[in-house]
Each structure stands twice: as C-alpha cells, then as structure tokens.
Design a protein around this motif. Sequence first.
Motif, short mmCIF file in Angstrom:
data_model
loop_
_atom_site.label_atom_id
_atom_site.label_comp_id
_atom_site.label_asym_id
_atom_site.label_seq_id
_atom_site.Cartn_x
_atom_site.Cartn_y
_atom_site.Cartn_z
N PRO A 13 0.84 -1.21 0.00
CA PRO A 13 0.00 0.00 0.00
C PRO A 13 0.86 1.25 0.00
O PRO A 13 1.88 1.33 0.68
CB PRO A 13 -0.80 -0.14 1.30
CG PRO A 13 -0.76 -1.60 1.64
CD PRO A 13 0.56 -2.08 1.15
N GLU A 16 -7.51 0.03 4.57
CA GLU A 16 -8.49 -0.69 3.76
C GLU A 16 -8.15 -2.18 3.68
O GLU A 16 -9.02 -3.04 3.75
CB GLU A 16 -8.54 -0.08 2.36
CG GLU A 16 -9.56 -0.74 1.44
CD GLU A 16 -9.57 -0.12 0.05
OE1 GLU A 16 -10.30 -0.64 -0.82
OE2 GLU A 16 -8.84 0.87 -0.17
N GLU A 20 -5.00 3.03 2.01
CA GLU A 20 -4.86 1.70 1.46
C GLU A 20 -4.42 0.71 2.53
O GLU A 20 -4.83 -0.46 2.52
CB GLU A 20 -3.86 1.73 0.31
CG GLU A 20 -4.31 2.52 -0.90
CD GLU A 20 -3.27 2.53 -2.00
OE1 GLU A 20 -2.19 1.93 -1.80
OE2 GLU A 20 -3.51 3.13 -3.06
#
Length: 513
Positions: free
Chosen positions: A26, A34, A31
């Motif tokens: 990421p 997530e 990110e």
Amino acid sequence: MKRHNEPVVDTDSDAGTDKNQKHATPKTISEVFELALKSGDFHQFSPVEGNFPVRIQISYYETLVNCTKINRYIVSEIQQKIGLIHELEDLKNIIPFVDVKVSHDPEDVGNKLIKGYVVLQLNEAEHEFLLVNVNQADLGHRMTNETENEFSVVGPKVGFVENIELNIHLLRQQISVPELVFEEVTVGSMSNTTVMIVYIDGVTNDQHVETARQRLRAADADIVFDSSVLDQIISDHTNTPFPLFLSTERVDRVVYAIINGQVAILSDGSPYVITGPSGFLDFFASPEDYYVPWIVGSFFRIIRIMSVIFSVFATPLYVAVLTYHFALLPETLLEPLIISRSHVPFPPFVEAIFLEITIELLREAGARLPAKIGQTLGIVGGIVIGQATVHAALTSNILLIIVALTALASFTTPIFRMANTIRLLRFPFILLAALWGGLGIVAGFLLLAGHLLRLKSLGVPYLAPIFPFRTGNFSDSFFRAPLPYMTKRRYYLKPKSLTRYRPKEDKEDISNE
C-alpha cells in the motif's frame, strides 16, 4: 485493453509467474487501513467523544497486542489529558511506553501494525502517525527452556525457546560484555521474520560477519519457518548431505562458539540457533566434554568418531567380504558364517539392504509416534522383527548383530543432523561394496573425501584443521586438551583476538599456611 492495475503475466516463465515479482505494498495510509479492515481482528476507534479540538483514532490488530495495556495506559491517559493534546508530539509525551516513535511512511506503518504496534492518528492526518509498541510477544510461546533433544548428564540444561527476545536475554546472561553485538536483519517477503546475527566485536573476523550479513540480506524466501531454512539459504554448497552450519538448542554450545570467534544466527520463532563457520569435527564434540576431566572427555570424543566410522563401514565390509573376499576370513570365522547363512536364500547385498531399511522404518515410526508408544514400538518391534527374520531365514544372525550395532553407533553423534547424514551414507557404500567389493568401498571413500575437501562453511574449509593442516588447532579437535592448553582460539577462524584467557602460571599452595 489492459487495465492500469492489471499485473503483467510473463508467459515464458514457469506456470505463468515471474520469479522476481514482489507483493504490492500500500502506498497511502487509506490503502493500509483498507487492507487491514478485511481482517476480523483489526479494530479502529476513538477514545474520546464530544466537542474537543482534536480527534484521535487508534488502530491495531487485537490478536497481536496486549489489550489491557491499551485500555489502562493509552486510552486512560488520553481521556484524562485530552485538553493538553494539541499536536502529535503532545500525544507522544503522555504515552507511558519506551518504544514510541513518529512515522511519516505508510509502508512502515503497515509493517509495524502486523508486528503488534498501535497506530495513533491526530485528526486523521494522512502524513504523520504515532507508533506504540504493545506487542504481546510471549503469547503462544513456551516459557520452559530445558533442552529436549540434546541431553547431557553433567552441565546446564538451559536451552533456547521460540521467543527471540528471551534467547537474546539468555546469551547476554552468559556473555556479559558490551562487545557482544546483536545485528538485526529481516528475512522473508511474507513472514518478515526477525533474524539476529550475533558476534563479539573485536574477536570475530569481520569477513565472517559480512558474509553472513550479505547472504541473509540476499535471502530469497517468502516464509522462514525455522533457522534450518536459513541454514539451507546461506549455505556455501546446497548439493551436499552434510550440514555446513551447526544447529543447536543448547545455550552453552552457542556461547562457546561465539567466544571462539564464530557467528551465531537466531531466528524469531525457532528454538534452534545456527553457528558458523563450522567444521566437520565440531559435530562430534559434546558440551559434556568440557565439564569432565580432559582425559575422560577426550576418550568419549574418540569413541564417537570411531563409532561413526564403524557405523558407515561395518555393513559394507560384511557385504564386500561375503561377496568377493572370502579369502580374508580366518578359518575360525568361516564355520559360524556358513552356518548362519546356510538357509538364507538372498545374496548379502539384498540381506543387508532389507535389514537396514527395517531399522530405518522402526526408527522413523518411533520418532513420529507419541513418546510412550514410540519407545514401546522401537523395543518390541526390534526384538520381534529381528527374531522373526532370523527364524524365517531371511537374514543371518551375524548381520543382524552388525546392523544393530551400526544403528547404536550412529546415535552417539551429538548433533542430530549429522546423525542423519551418517545414516544416509551407509546405503551408497553398501551398493558400492556389492558391485566391486573392497575396491568399491575404497572408491567410495575417495569420492567422499574429495567431496568433503570441496565443502566450505562461510568461506572456511570444512575439514579444517585437517585440511588445510594447522598444527596449532588440534587442542580441541579429535581430543580435548587440558584447559591451560586451550587458551588460544582457532587459527583457521582468523579471529581478531587470538587469546581467550591467560591462566596463572603458578598455583599457590595454601594448605600449609
């Protein structure tokens, strides 16, 4: 049309994969979170609610951290001092932990999360994060550290465990000098295993440390399950049955290797430590040799070496003599051999292979079963199968005795990995003895000697001090010299400091004072 994020497939590589492909990491903190939120044990929450000038978000994996510490020392402190917090540095000052740092790298945040860190954000900032180490490292690890596979009657019974921090503590207890260095390296693209290179600065040759460091950093593996995986990765030669690094669970053996100028490698999650450069003779030395008088220790070390020679060559010699060299047998042995083999329908080669495989089956079955059942199987199975094969005329009494003695002789090797190698070597020698008799055994020995001469451990010849021949290194090789004569480290390791200690030359007799 190829999409922007679609991976490129190399059709020329095996199974359509690229060996050099790396896992996508990421790039932003969004990110990172997530990806983490896909796991059920990942939690995010705010410790305070209401109209406050700042908003704090706490993120962590519940299964990796100590939740009690989070609630008692992080959440409680924030709730009590929320009015004093205006920036991340203020938050850092009120957290009562030692390992607290500010990071600006989302990739570093993701790596720390899966290592048991708590991530704190102020006003959901995307560029500044506070990392607090509340890892529950002892969870799931055994705390008893008695040696299980390397027994000793005399001396300490302390062994390593799967917790690398505890293993470091054990080594620092024994070697209490600031020159003892623990250098951290991360190995494994998926496991990110913590590996420690241990050596004494000012004693260990820099070349050995640099070689170990470079090979570990260049290690190509996704997961490191055990230190034995590192052994195979950093070995000088992969196509050999001989272990090139000494693997042990005993603290005293690793301490002795380090003070002699060798490098030790610890892997998180493994109770075994590998040391190198290791020589062939190191695998036949037991810690007990140093806890008993030197005459007794030397005697048992010589017994081990002779046992290994007997274990490898006894059965091949039986096959060679009975197949090609009857003239070598004295007349007093001919009659017992003839009577013993009078009803055996198989040639000596088939007879020997049958018994050797039977012994290996019993040994493997006993090792894989629970302890009590395995011991019963080994004893009862050996007696029953041995008697049954003799009564059924499938083998001779004499060969049964020889195979049993070779099996016992192989157990005298202190290091289990070398014992496995000794067990394996018997089979090619038996085959060579069946094909060409004594000439086959000599040819096999020369091939084995040539192979050993080529081997190296961290660049040091495996047969040192035998080859290259070094006269000053035999005080702790085939025998163990008295302690006053073991003051020098091994020359072939090229240590920076050659002298281990300086004993007092004159011993004062105070009995008559």
